[in-house]
Design a protein around this motif. Structure first.
Motif, short mmCIF file in Angstrom:
data_model
loop_
_atom_site.label_atom_id
_atom_site.label_comp_id
_atom_site.label_asym_id
_atom_site.label_seq_id
_atom_site.Cartn_x
_atom_site.Cartn_y
_atom_site.Cartn_z
N ALA A 246 41.57 49.06 35.92
CA ALA A 246 41.48 48.04 34.87
C ALA A 246 42.85 47.72 34.30
O ALA A 246 43.24 46.55 34.18
N ILE A 247 43.62 48.76 33.98
CA ILE A 247 44.91 48.52 33.33
C ILE A 247 45.87 47.84 34.30
O ILE A 247 46.67 46.98 33.91
N GLU A 248 45.78 48.20 35.58
CA GLU A 248 46.60 47.51 36.60
C GLU A 248 46.26 46.03 36.64
O GLU A 248 47.15 45.16 36.63
N LEU A 249 44.97 45.73 36.69
CA LEU A 249 44.55 44.33 36.81
C LEU A 249 44.87 43.53 35.54
O LEU A 249 45.28 42.37 35.63
N PHE A 250 44.69 44.16 34.37
CA PHE A 250 45.03 43.46 33.13
C PHE A 250 46.52 43.10 33.14
O PHE A 250 46.91 42.03 32.67
N SER A 251 47.33 44.01 33.65
CA SER A 251 48.78 43.76 33.70
C SER A 251 49.11 42.66 34.69
O SER A 251 49.96 41.81 34.44
N GLU A 252 48.45 42.70 35.84
CA GLU A 252 48.77 41.73 36.90
C GLU A 252 48.27 40.33 36.57
O GLU A 252 48.98 39.35 36.79
N ARG A 253 47.01 40.24 36.06
CA ARG A 253 46.36 38.93 35.92
C ARG A 253 46.11 38.53 34.48
O ARG A 253 45.76 37.37 34.22
N GLY A 254 46.19 39.47 33.58
CA GLY A 254 45.77 39.22 32.20
C GLY A 254 44.33 39.67 32.01
O GLY A 254 43.54 39.71 32.95
N PHE A 255 44.00 40.02 30.76
CA PHE A 255 42.68 40.56 30.45
C PHE A 255 41.58 39.55 30.75
O PHE A 255 40.57 39.87 31.37
N ASP A 256 41.76 38.31 30.28
CA ASP A 256 40.71 37.30 30.42
C ASP A 256 40.45 36.94 31.89
O ASP A 256 39.35 36.54 32.25
N GLN A 257 41.48 37.06 32.71
CA GLN A 257 41.33 36.68 34.12
C GLN A 257 40.80 37.82 34.99
O GLN A 257 40.69 37.66 36.21
N THR A 258 40.52 38.95 34.38
CA THR A 258 40.01 40.10 35.14
C THR A 258 38.52 40.27 34.88
O THR A 258 38.10 40.29 33.73
N THR A 259 37.73 40.39 35.94
CA THR A 259 36.29 40.61 35.77
C THR A 259 35.95 42.08 36.05
O THR A 259 36.75 42.82 36.66
N VAL A 260 34.77 42.47 35.60
CA VAL A 260 34.28 43.82 35.89
C VAL A 260 34.18 44.02 37.40
O VAL A 260 34.50 45.09 37.93
N ALA A 261 33.78 42.95 38.11
CA ALA A 261 33.68 43.04 39.57
C ALA A 261 35.05 43.36 40.18
O ALA A 261 35.15 44.19 41.10
N ASP A 262 36.10 42.71 39.66
CA ASP A 262 37.46 42.98 40.14
C ASP A 262 37.82 44.46 39.94
O ASP A 262 38.40 45.10 40.83
N ILE A 263 37.50 44.95 38.75
CA ILE A 263 37.86 46.33 38.41
C ILE A 263 37.13 47.32 39.31
O ILE A 263 37.73 48.25 39.86
N ALA A 264 35.84 47.08 39.46
CA ALA A 264 35.03 47.98 40.30
C ALA A 264 35.56 47.97 41.74
O ALA A 264 35.71 49.03 42.37
N GLU A 265 35.87 46.79 42.24
CA GLU A 265 36.37 46.68 43.61
C GLU A 265 37.67 47.45 43.79
O GLU A 265 37.84 48.22 44.73
#
Lengths: 188, 188
Positions: free
Chosen positions: A16-35
């Motif tokens: 989650a923290i990687e994706l929030f950093s890369e794309r921003g919080f709003d642009q990250t979905t739970v599906a992205d995080i799980a994947e």
């Protein structure tokens, strides 16, 4: 946790923290995080109510740690010392996770609604600390002054900890912030 | 403002705070507020973006007053005194409106999302005050420590002002809170 998901929670947090950093919080979905974590969305929701919860899961433990430290302080300890020591105990929870804390702080600063929630959590921490001080017989306004000052020491110390390249010791930065505050409020 | 709406803004503000107290914030509509104030909904929206805005319209002026006071402080004034005096200047904006301030505080305390917004405004005030101090050459972490302490003095002084039946002087309560904080942080 299922047998095929060793430390799914830790991997979800890191993803989650990687994706929030890369794309921003709003642009990250739970599906992205799980994947990214290599688990199903269903597993995500077994651990967290929503993606925001990943960032704030530590708030309750932090508050409990601070309250417990205030309650168990040596009788007669001055309120400001009691609170500073309690915030240092809270800091211990984050020690060893400076990189994660830095990414988390960046994600929160970039998003007004996360920032709002962070301030609310800190406000609640101050209110709970004031109550714990009153339970020890500290009167108002001393209890609220000391508790809110404790949160100030925590947040200023946190910022020092994240930005200081040399000294990776959150509790020490809280202690130094208290010394600096004493110098600021002392009669010069 | 139209010629048939003398002080429509003031009446809208009074009507809103009355209704929030009577029914709660969530149970009050803009139509209710306009009706109580004796104006149309359209008039409401000429003055406020939404009903929440009624409660927070003063935040910008408060922040501007505090920043201006910090910027114009006598050179060489210690940071904590600069900030305390600036918060006293801000308190002057509310002086004379204790009953309104009390109702407003009650409405905000009763509603988590309003409480969240209030904390955000205070957080922004602290950030702006820290920036104003840095502009005067105060280094970090002193600037953030002094600014956040100033907001603590403002909020603790505010609470003292609302609950003290005798002394209706917000600025004095800020000054007394500073004295109390100095006693708390001084070497006993």
């Amino acid at each position: 946790m299922g047998r095929w998901e060793p430390d799914a929670r830790g991997r979800l947090r890191a993803a989650a923290i990687e994706l929030f950093s890369e794309r921003g919080f709003d642009q990250t979905t739970v599906a992205d995080i799980a994947e990214r974590a290599g688990v199903t969305e269903r597993t995500f929701f077994r651990h967290f109510a929503d993606k925001r919860e990943v960032l704030f899961e530590g708030s309750q433990v932090l508050q409990a740690t601070v309250i417990e430290a205030i309650a168990s302080a040596e009788p007669g300890t001055p309120p400001i010392e009691t609170v500073a020591a309690a915030m240092q105990a809270g800091a211990g929870l984050l020690q060893g996770n400076r990189d994660y804390s830095r990414l988390r702080a960046t994600a929160i600063a970039a998003n007004p609604s996360l920032h709002e929630r962070e301030l609310l959590k800190l406000g609640r921490l101050a209110a709970a600390a004031a109550e714990a001080l009153r339970d020890r017989g500290v009167a108002e306004p001393a209890a609220s002054l000391a508790a809110q000052t404790g949160v100030t020491l925590f947040s200023v110390g946190f910022e020092k900890w994240l930005t200081d390249g040399a000294v990776d010791d959150f509790a020490l930065h809280i202690r130094e912030s208290l010394a600096e505050l004493k110098a600021l409020t002392g009669d010069a």
